[in-house]
Scaffold this motif. Structure first.
Motif, PDB file in Angstrom:
ATOM      1  N   ASN A 114      58.461  11.042-107.083  1.00 24.84           N
ATOM      2  CA  ASN A 114      58.512  10.623-108.476  1.00 24.84           C
ATOM      3  C   ASN A 114      57.662  11.569-109.298  1.00 24.84           C
ATOM      4  OD1 ASN A 114      57.262   9.007-110.875  1.00 24.84           O
ATOM      5  ND2 ASN A 114      59.235   8.053-110.385  1.00 24.84           N
ATOM      6  N   THR A 115      58.287  12.191-110.315  1.00 26.40           N
ATOM      7  CA  THR A 115      57.572  13.175-111.129  1.00 26.40           C
ATOM      8  C   THR A 115      56.563  12.528-112.070  1.00 26.40           C
ATOM      9  OG1 THR A 115      59.323  13.166-112.810  1.00 26.40           O
ATOM     10  CG2 THR A 115      59.482  14.833-111.068  1.00 26.40           C
ATOM     11  N   ILE A 116      56.795  11.284-112.479  1.00 25.25           N
ATOM     12  CA  ILE A 116      55.841  10.613-113.365  1.00 25.25           C
ATOM     13  C   ILE A 116      54.501  10.460-112.651  1.00 25.25           C
ATOM     14  CG2 ILE A 116      55.284   8.452-114.553  1.00 25.25           C
ATOM     15  CD1 ILE A 116      58.321   8.116-115.049  1.00 25.25           C
ATOM     16  N   LEU A 117      54.553   9.997-111.412  1.00 29.03           N
ATOM     17  CA  LEU A 117      53.326   9.783-110.641  1.00 29.03           C
ATOM     18  C   LEU A 117      52.848  11.039-109.928  1.00 29.03           C
ATOM     19  CD1 LEU A 117      54.225   6.393-108.911  1.00 29.03           C
ATOM     20  CD2 LEU A 117      52.803   6.731-110.939  1.00 29.03           C
ATOM     21  N   ASN A 118      53.754  12.005-109.743  1.00 30.52           N
ATOM     22  CA  ASN A 118      53.493  13.166-108.899  1.00 30.52           C
ATOM     23  C   ASN A 118      53.093  12.691-107.497  1.00 30.52           C
ATOM     24  OD1 ASN A 118      53.250  15.840-108.126  1.00 30.52           O
ATOM     25  ND2 ASN A 118      51.125  15.991-108.820  1.00 30.52           N
ATOM     26  N   MET A 119      53.888  11.748-106.971  1.00 35.39           N
ATOM     27  CA  MET A 119      53.623  11.153-105.660  1.00 35.39           C
ATOM     28  C   MET A 119      54.920  10.988-104.887  1.00 35.39           C
ATOM     29  SD  MET A 119      50.864   8.143-106.372  1.00 35.39           S
ATOM     30  CE  MET A 119      49.212   8.488-106.883  1.00 35.39           C
ATOM     31  N   TYR A 120      54.744  10.805-103.584  1.00 33.46           N
ATOM     32  CA  TYR A 120      55.843  10.582-102.665  1.00 33.46           C
ATOM     33  C   TYR A 120      55.806   9.134-102.188  1.00 33.46           C
ATOM     34  CZ  TYR A 120      55.804  15.643-102.563  1.00 33.46           C
ATOM     35  OH  TYR A 120      55.849  16.963-102.929  1.00 33.46           O
ATOM     36  N   TRP A 121      56.982   8.589-101.899  1.00 34.90           N
ATOM     37  CA  TRP A 121      57.065   7.221-101.411  1.00 34.90           C
ATOM     38  C   TRP A 121      56.751   7.208 -99.921  1.00 34.90           C
ATOM     39  CZ3 TRP A 121      56.583   2.571-102.913  1.00 34.90           C
ATOM     40  CH2 TRP A 121      57.023   1.503-102.130  1.00 34.90           C
ATOM     41  N   ASN A 122      55.782   6.388 -99.524  1.00 34.22           N
ATOM     42  CA  ASN A 122      55.422   6.192 -98.118  1.00 34.22           C
ATOM     43  C   ASN A 122      56.012   4.844 -97.715  1.00 34.22           C
ATOM     44  OD1 ASN A 122      54.134   5.328 -95.739  1.00 34.22           O
ATOM     45  ND2 ASN A 122      52.392   6.678 -96.146  1.00 34.22           N
ATOM     46  N   GLU A 123      57.146   4.894 -97.064  1.00 32.51           N
ATOM     47  CA  GLU A 123      57.866   3.668 -96.725  1.00 32.51           C
ATOM     48  C   GLU A 123      57.062   2.771 -95.791  1.00 32.51           C
ATOM     49  OE1 GLU A 123      62.236   2.452 -95.035  1.00 32.51           O
ATOM     50  OE2 GLU A 123      61.991   4.301 -96.164  1.00 32.51           O
ATOM     51  N   ASP A 124      56.350   3.367 -94.854  1.00 37.51           N
ATOM     52  CA  ASP A 124      55.555   2.570 -93.906  1.00 37.51           C
ATOM     53  C   ASP A 124      54.475   1.759 -94.617  1.00 37.51           C
ATOM     54  OD1 ASP A 124      57.071   3.568 -91.806  1.00 37.51           O
ATOM     55  OD2 ASP A 124      55.692   5.238 -91.457  1.00 37.51           O
ATOM     56  N   ALA A 125      53.839   2.372 -95.602  1.00 34.03           N
ATOM     57  CA  ALA A 125      52.775   1.689 -96.342  1.00 34.03           C
ATOM     58  C   ALA A 125      53.325   0.876 -97.511  1.00 34.03           C
ATOM     59  CB  ALA A 125      51.759   2.712 -96.867  1.00 34.03           C
ATOM     60  N   GLY A 126      54.555   1.169 -97.928  1.00 37.06           N
ATOM     61  CA  GLY A 126      55.125   0.485 -99.096  1.00 37.06           C
ATOM     62  C   GLY A 126      54.396   0.849-100.371  1.00 37.06           C
ATOM     63  N   ALA A 127      53.998   2.131-100.472  1.00 41.10           N
ATOM     64  CA  ALA A 127      53.215   2.584-101.621  1.00 41.10           C
ATOM     65  C   ALA A 127      53.553   4.036-101.931  1.00 41.10           C
ATOM     66  CB  ALA A 127      51.723   2.475-101.309  1.00 41.10           C
ATOM     67  N   TRP A 128      53.289   4.426-103.165  1.00 35.81           N
ATOM     68  CA  TRP A 128      53.391   5.831-103.557  1.00 35.81           C
ATOM     69  C   TRP A 128      52.110   6.514-103.130  1.00 35.81           C
ATOM     70  CZ3 TRP A 128      57.869   7.788-105.146  1.00 35.81           C
ATOM     71  CH2 TRP A 128      58.830   6.915-105.648  1.00 35.81           C
ATOM     72  N   GLN A 129      52.214   7.779-102.701  1.00 39.49           N
ATOM     73  CA  GLN A 129      51.066   8.498-102.156  1.00 39.49           C
ATOM     74  C   GLN A 129      51.145   9.958-102.580  1.00 39.49           C
ATOM     75  OE1 GLN A 129      50.677   7.878 -97.932  1.00 39.49           O
ATOM     76  NE2 GLN A 129      50.103   9.995 -97.610  1.00 39.49           N
ATOM     77  N   SER A 130      49.998  10.511-102.998  1.00 37.57           N
ATOM     78  CA  SER A 130      49.962  11.934-103.339  1.00 37.57           C
ATOM     79  C   SER A 130      49.978  12.746-102.052  1.00 37.57           C
ATOM     80  CB  SER A 130      48.719  12.262-104.162  1.00 37.57           C
ATOM     81  OG  SER A 130      47.554  12.119-103.372  1.00 37.57           O
ATOM     82  N   ASP A 131      50.225  14.041-102.183  1.00 39.23           N
ATOM     83  CA  ASP A 131      50.314  14.890-100.984  1.00 39.23           C
ATOM     84  C   ASP A 131      48.962  15.371-100.480  1.00 39.23           C
ATOM     85  OD1 ASP A 131      49.615  16.850-102.802  1.00 39.23           O
ATOM     86  OD2 ASP A 131      51.458  18.012-102.571  1.00 39.23           O
ATOM     87  N   GLY A 132      47.903  15.112-101.220  1.00 41.16           N
ATOM     88  CA  GLY A 132      46.559  15.502-100.771  1.00 41.16           C
ATOM     89  C   GLY A 132      46.236  16.962-100.981  1.00 41.16           C
ATOM     90  N   SER A 133      47.088  17.690-101.692  1.00 42.24           N
ATOM     91  CA  SER A 133      46.886  19.128-101.865  1.00 42.24           C
ATOM     92  C   SER A 133      45.606  19.471-102.626  1.00 42.24           C
ATOM     93  CB  SER A 133      48.092  19.761-102.559  1.00 42.24           C
ATOM     94  OG  SER A 133      48.279  19.193-103.839  1.00 42.24           O
TER      95      SER A 133
END
Length: 168
Positions: A114-133
């Protein structure tokens, strides 16, 4: 409840019939509702007017003010007011989710971004997550990802094999 509304309600209930305090209670309730329902929603600057218009049509309008007056002034029913706020929050989520989803896509590697959040969906956690870069991994439960049935099927199986997603 936010302090301002709580204080105004106590003031009003000690001076029932004060029309000025009635207006202040309704204004404080509308303000509280807006904070609860809209805080944290991210919108691109070029979409701001459009989203403000949608929110104004559904959240802050004469019908809402009338309903709040009925609940807090006429009925003195805080519990029903709180239920009404939760209903309005669900309405805002419905309205915002269409906008939010329009900025969500499945990347070539299968990750949902999602470009608004600049995050990826982590299906296992059920949450959006940044890439940690940047050295930090951020999470948000905001706007859960809702894939279509076909998209879910396509992401899970590629060439007959279970597709394992890679997340940061």
């Amino acid at each position: 409840m936010l302090g301002e509304l709580e204080n105004k309600i106590h003031e009003y209930y000690n001076d029932i019939g004060n029309k000025e305090l009635q207006k202040e209670v309704i204004y404080a309730a509308l303000k509280e509702m807006a904070v609860i329902c809209v805080s944290g929603l991210n919108v691109y600057m070029n979409n701001k007017a459009y989203m403000n218009n949608l929110i104004g049509q559904d959240l802050i309008n004469d019908d809402t003010a009338r309903h709040i007056k009925e609940l807090l002034i006429d009925d003195c029913n805080m519990e029903e007011y709180e239920k009404y706020v939760f209903k309005k929050c669900a309405d805002m989520e419905r309205i915002y989710s269409k906008y939010f989803d329009s900025y969500t896509s499945v990347l070539a590697d299968g990750r949902i971004y999602n470009t608004i959040l600049n995050m990826y969906w982590n299906e296992d956690a059920g949450a959006w997550q940044s890439d940690g870069s940047d050295g930090w991994v951020r999470f948000t439960l905001m706007m859960p990802y809702k894939a279509s049935k076909e998209e879910t099927r396509m992401r899970r199986y590629i060439g007959g094999n279970r597709y394992e997603k890679a997340y940061a």
